[in-house]
Design a protein around this motif. Structure first.
Motif, PDB file in Angstrom:
ATOM      1  N   VAL A  44       0.837  -1.205   0.000  1.00 41.58           N
ATOM      2  CA  VAL A  44       0.000   0.000   0.000  1.00 41.58           C
ATOM      3  C   VAL A  44       0.869   1.251   0.000  1.00 41.58           C
ATOM      4  O   VAL A  44       0.620   2.193  -0.763  1.00 41.58           O
ATOM      5  N   CYS A  45       1.902   1.283   0.828  1.00 45.22           N
ATOM      6  CA  CYS A  45       2.797   2.449   0.870  1.00 45.22           C
ATOM      7  C   CYS A  45       3.446   2.692  -0.487  1.00 45.22           C
ATOM      8  O   CYS A  45       3.504   3.832  -0.965  1.00 45.22           O
ATOM      9  N   ASP A  46       3.948   1.644  -1.120  1.00 44.19           N
ATOM     10  CA  ASP A  46       4.596   1.806  -2.426  1.00 44.19           C
ATOM     11  C   ASP A  46       3.600   2.259  -3.492  1.00 44.19           C
ATOM     12  O   ASP A  46       3.911   3.130  -4.308  1.00 44.19           O
ATOM     13  N   VAL A  47       2.414   1.676  -3.498  1.00 43.46           N
ATOM     14  CA  VAL A  47       1.394   2.080  -4.477  1.00 43.46           C
ATOM     15  C   VAL A  47       1.002   3.534  -4.252  1.00 43.46           C
ATOM     16  O   VAL A  47       0.870   4.308  -5.218  1.00 43.46           O
ATOM     17  N   VAL A  48       0.845   3.931  -2.993  1.00 42.43           N
ATOM     18  CA  VAL A  48       0.505   5.325  -2.696  1.00 42.43           C
ATOM     19  C   VAL A  48       1.615   6.256  -3.185  1.00 42.43           C
ATOM     20  O   VAL A  48       1.332   7.320  -3.742  1.00 42.43           O
ATOM     21  N   CYS A  49       2.862   5.871  -3.013  1.00 40.35           N
ATOM     22  CA  CYS A  49       3.979   6.693  -3.510  1.00 40.35           C
ATOM     23  C   CYS A  49       3.861   6.912  -5.015  1.00 40.35           C
ATOM     24  O   CYS A  49       4.019   8.035  -5.504  1.00 40.35           O
ATOM     25  N   ALA A  77      10.999  -9.164   3.203  1.00 40.75           N
ATOM     26  CA  ALA A  77      11.514  -8.077   4.043  1.00 40.75           C
ATOM     27  C   ALA A  77      11.086  -6.751   3.424  1.00 40.75           C
ATOM     28  O   ALA A  77      11.912  -5.986   2.930  1.00 40.75           O
ATOM     29  N   PRO A  78       9.780  -6.482   3.406  1.00 38.74           N
ATOM     30  CA  PRO A  78       9.263  -5.352   2.633  1.00 38.74           C
ATOM     31  C   PRO A  78       9.714  -3.970   3.095  1.00 38.74           C
ATOM     32  O   PRO A  78       9.745  -3.045   2.303  1.00 38.74           O
ATOM     33  N   ALA A  79      10.086  -3.845   4.352  1.00 39.09           N
ATOM     34  CA  ALA A  79      10.456  -2.525   4.874  1.00 39.09           C
ATOM     35  C   ALA A  79      11.963  -2.280   4.871  1.00 39.09           C
ATOM     36  O   ALA A  79      12.406  -1.215   5.283  1.00 39.09           O
ATOM     37  N   GLN A  80      12.747  -3.223   4.429  1.00 38.20           N
ATOM     38  CA  GLN A  80      14.197  -3.024   4.365  1.00 38.20           C
ATOM     39  C   GLN A  80      14.539  -2.005   3.288  1.00 38.20           C
ATOM     40  O   GLN A  80      14.073  -2.116   2.152  1.00 38.20           O
ATOM     41  N   VAL A  81      15.369  -1.039   3.652  1.00 39.20           N
ATOM     42  CA  VAL A  81      15.815  -0.054   2.664  1.00 39.20           C
ATOM     43  C   VAL A  81      16.749  -0.732   1.666  1.00 39.20           C
ATOM     44  O   VAL A  81      16.586  -0.580   0.456  1.00 39.20           O
ATOM     45  N   TRP A  82      17.729  -1.470   2.202  1.00 39.44           N
ATOM     46  CA  TRP A  82      18.689  -2.172   1.356  1.00 39.44           C
ATOM     47  C   TRP A  82      18.610  -3.654   1.660  1.00 39.44           C
ATOM     48  O   TRP A  82      18.618  -4.018   2.836  1.00 39.44           O
ATOM     49  N   PRO A  83      18.531  -4.508   0.715  1.00 44.73           N
ATOM     50  CA  PRO A  83      18.476  -4.267  -0.716  1.00 44.73           C
ATOM     51  C   PRO A  83      17.054  -4.121  -1.263  1.00 44.73           C
ATOM     52  O   PRO A  83      16.855  -3.657  -2.379  1.00 44.73           O
ATOM     53  N   THR A  84      16.066  -4.524  -0.455  1.00 40.58           N
ATOM     54  CA  THR A  84      14.690  -4.581  -0.958  1.00 40.58           C
ATOM     55  C   THR A  84      14.203  -3.249  -1.509  1.00 40.58           C
ATOM     56  O   THR A  84      13.779  -3.160  -2.666  1.00 40.58           O
ATOM     57  N   GLY A  85      14.232  -2.209  -0.697  1.00 37.68           N
ATOM     58  CA  GLY A  85      13.698  -0.909  -1.115  1.00 37.68           C
ATOM     59  C   GLY A  85      14.391  -0.347  -2.332  1.00 37.68           C
ATOM     60  O   GLY A  85      13.748   0.164  -3.251  1.00 37.68           O
ATOM     61  N   VAL A  86      15.712  -0.436  -2.339  1.00 33.28           N
ATOM     62  CA  VAL A  86      16.471   0.103  -3.471  1.00 33.28           C
ATOM     63  C   VAL A  86      16.149  -0.668  -4.747  1.00 33.28           C
ATOM     64  O   VAL A  86      15.953  -0.071  -5.816  1.00 33.28           O
ATOM     65  N   ALA A 111      12.446   7.922  -5.121  1.00 33.03           N
ATOM     66  CA  ALA A 111      13.450   7.552  -4.112  1.00 33.03           C
ATOM     67  C   ALA A 111      13.096   8.165  -2.774  1.00 33.03           C
ATOM     68  O   ALA A 111      13.138   7.490  -1.730  1.00 33.03           O
ATOM     69  N   ALA A 112      12.745   9.449  -2.790  1.00 31.02           N
ATOM     70  CA  ALA A 112      12.414  10.132  -1.534  1.00 31.02           C
ATOM     71  C   ALA A 112      11.219   9.482  -0.845  1.00 31.02           C
ATOM     72  O   ALA A 112      11.218   9.327   0.380  1.00 31.02           O
ATOM     73  N   THR A 113      10.221   9.091  -1.608  1.00 31.67           N
ATOM     74  CA  THR A 113       9.016   8.541  -0.997  1.00 31.67           C
ATOM     75  C   THR A 113       9.133   7.040  -0.717  1.00 31.67           C
ATOM     76  O   THR A 113       8.843   6.592   0.396  1.00 31.67           O
ATOM     77  N   MET A 114       9.576   6.263  -1.694  1.00 29.27           N
ATOM     78  CA  MET A 114       9.633   4.814  -1.519  1.00 29.27           C
ATOM     79  C   MET A 114      10.718   4.387  -0.535  1.00 29.27           C
ATOM     80  O   MET A 114      10.533   3.429   0.220  1.00 29.27           O
ATOM     81  N   LEU A 115      11.842   5.075  -0.552  1.00 31.45           N
ATOM     82  CA  LEU A 115      12.885   4.762   0.423  1.00 31.45           C
ATOM     83  C   LEU A 115      12.626   5.498   1.730  1.00 31.45           C
ATOM     84  O   LEU A 115      12.994   5.022   2.806  1.00 31.45           O
ATOM     85  N   GLY A 116      11.971   6.648   1.620  1.00 28.40           N
ATOM     86  CA  GLY A 116      11.673   7.448   2.801  1.00 28.40           C
ATOM     87  C   GLY A 116      10.774   6.736   3.790  1.00 28.40           C
ATOM     88  O   GLY A 116      11.047   6.740   4.999  1.00 28.40           O
ATOM     89  N   TRP A 117       9.693   6.125   3.320  1.00 21.36           N
ATOM     90  CA  TRP A 117       8.817   5.440   4.268  1.00 21.36           C
ATOM     91  C   TRP A 117       9.532   4.258   4.911  1.00 21.36           C
ATOM     92  O   TRP A 117       9.295   3.941   6.083  1.00 21.36           O
ATOM     93  N   ARG A 118      10.435   3.630   4.161  1.00 23.99           N
ATOM     94  CA  ARG A 118      11.191   2.511   4.727  1.00 23.99           C
ATOM     95  C   ARG A 118      12.165   3.000   5.804  1.00 23.99           C
ATOM     96  O   ARG A 118      12.343   2.342   6.832  1.00 23.99           O
TER      97      ARG A 118
END
Length: 122
Positions: free
Chosen positions: A11-16, A60-69, A103-110
């Motif tokens: 949901v967070c990623d789709v909202v971004c 690991a959906p909330a991991q910034v690295w490596p998942t989010g990146v 990047a700001a939004t998808m990595l930011g929420w993570r």
């Protein structure tokens, strides 16, 4: 590692992506019709879906690295690749704004989720 069920992360990623699409269409006075918003957002939502599947982000959906990146990278690259194929245009300035905003939004929420988890532990 930040534990989070997959559905809030999706949901967070789709909202971004949707906020990116809505802000972009509104700032360019492109009518803002649902069809136009869907046309602009669809390539990036496809990229997002491919990124989630390719990285198995649900593990690991909330991991910034490596998942989010990796999910962010797939969203941007595939979205920019598919956009002209679906009737949109391409400009380097658009690519830069896309990459930075997502990047700001998808990595930011993570990052915020990781900070909240760290605070909860202490």
């Amino acid at each position: 590692m930040t534990k989070l069920p997959a559905w809030p992360a999706v949901v967070c990623d789709v909202v971004c992506v949707l906020v990116f699409t809505l802000v972009g269409t509104a700032s360019h006075a492109s009518g803002g019709s649902a069809a136009h918003v869907a046309t602009v957002g669809a390539p990036f939502l496809v990229g997002l879906g491919v990124g989630w599947l390719a990285t198995r982000a649900w593990r690991a959906p909330a991991q910034v690295w490596p998942t989010g990146v990796a999910v962010w990278f797939a969203t941007v690259v595939l979205g920019l690749f598919l956009r002209p194929l679906l009737g949109g245009g391409f400009a380097w300035s658009f690519a830069l704004v896309t990459a930075v905003f997502l990047a700001a939004t998808m990595l930011g929420w993570r990052l915020l989720a990781a900070l909240a988890a760290r605070r909860a532990r202490t």
